[in-house]
Design a protein around this motif. Structure first.
Motif: not given
Length: 346
Positions: A116-137, A139-144
């Motif tokens: 979720f930190a690597s796929v280029p789907g957009g900062v907001v979109v990937m953070a929301v999708l990560a949260q839905r999958e139970g991934v910590a937001m 590090p994903v937000t920082l990396a994106q």
């Protein structure tokens, strides 16, 4: 402690001055990159503040400015390229998947967070999708965020060398003259469209609402006024300032390992997407510079501004990023599960 009005004014004035200096230096995407650097430099020495209304207003103006490029013939050309847009979106997601092992080895994180930190789907979109999958937001937000910054600082400079030679006449349209009264009506309509879309919960309603409204008017030849270039410049300053305020001393100095991994993996992803974009442009006959920018792993507003500043095929570039944003919402989860099932990810 709430930032003062003086802090807001100093930040905005500094950002505008930075944009002006970069414009004088003929830097591509000067107003946004200059505002970004100036705001970030200021943030190292004193507090900076950007009012919460700046980014939405910038996105509204950007949506209006970009939507006017979609005349009827241009819409037909973009629709005709839809199979390529879908293929490019899939390739972008797979390119993000390819750099996950590199990212996870550098950070020591699990593959799900790395994905979720690597796929280029957009900062907001990937953070929301990560949260839905139970991934910590976090590090994903920082990396994106770092990935978007890397792309903004590299792609305009590289593409600036050959972007103006692209054969993109099919995706270009003549600008309408500015009618101040009708422009005011359009801005009110754009605000209403943004507020309406915001109620749907869609990501980035401030840009997509006005963008959709202006496209509908332009494609049916009912656009009552052109959008002046000064509004696009103001949008660049707003976007650059909003990005620059994130680059505080604390942001850059914490999580060294994650920050460096994000920078290096973003460069690797950018190179991979560029190679795929060049190949796709060559194979399809679409303007290669626009295809490369369309596949760039940056955010949609930033890449749209880059296309506008470099005088590329703006509608085509937007088509790539809109398609990828939509497909990411549906495919990011299934692609990850398929990769795990096939043991492509540890």
């Amino acid at each position: 402690m709430q930032p003062t009005i003086t802090t807001h004014l100093i930040t905005l004035i500094t950002a505008t001055a930075g944009g002006a200096l970069f414009t004088l230096a003929h830097v591509p995407l000067a107003w946004m990159i200059g505002a970004l650097f100036a705001t970030a430099a200021l943030a190292w020495f004193r507090p900076v503040a950007v009012h919460g209304v700046v980014r939405p207003v910038a996105l509204i103006m950007l949506g209006l400015g970009l939507g006017q490029t979609f005349s009827g013939p241009v819409m037909e050309a973009v629709a005709g390229a839809m199979p390529v847009l879908v293929l490019a979106a899939l390739l972008s997601i797979l390119a993000g998947l390819a750099v996950v092992p590199f990212f996870t080895r550098m950070t020591g994180m699990d593959s799900r967070t790395g994905y979720f930190a690597s796929v280029p789907g957009g900062v907001v979109v990937m953070a929301v999708l990560a949260q839905r999958e139970g991934v910590a937001m976090a590090p994903v937000t920082l990396a994106q965020t770092i990935r978007v910054l890397v792309v903004v600082l590299t792609f305009p400079l590289v593409l600036g060398f050959f972007a103006h030679h692209a054969d993109d006449a099919a995706f270009s349209t003549a600008r309408l003259p500015v009618q101040p009264l009708w422009l005011g009506v359009m801005m009110l309509g754009a605000l209403a469209a943004a507020l309406l879309m915001r109620r749907t919960g869609v990501a980035n309603p401030w840009m997509l609402g006005p963008f959709g409204l202006t496209i509908a008017l332009a494609a049916t030849e009912n656009l009552p006024s052109g959008v002046p270039n000064i509004m696009v410049i103001m949008a660049q300053i707003g976007m650059g300032t909003a990005l620059g305020q994130r680059l505080t001393r604390d942001f850059l100095l914490r999580s060294h390992r994650l920050a460096w991994a994000s920078v290096l993996s973003s460069l690797a992803l950018s190179l991979l997407c560029s190679i795929l974009g060049l190949a796709l442009g060559w194979a399809t006959g679409l303007p290669q510079a626009a295809v490369v920018l369309g596949m760039a792993p940056g955010g949609m507003p930033e890449m749209a501004l880059t296309a506008k500043a470099l005088d590329l095929a703006v509608p085509l570039v937007l088509g790539f990023h809109l398609t990828r944003t939509v497909l990411c919402n549906f495919l990011v989860g299934p692609v990850y599960r398929a990769a795990k099932a096939l043991r492509l990810l540890a």
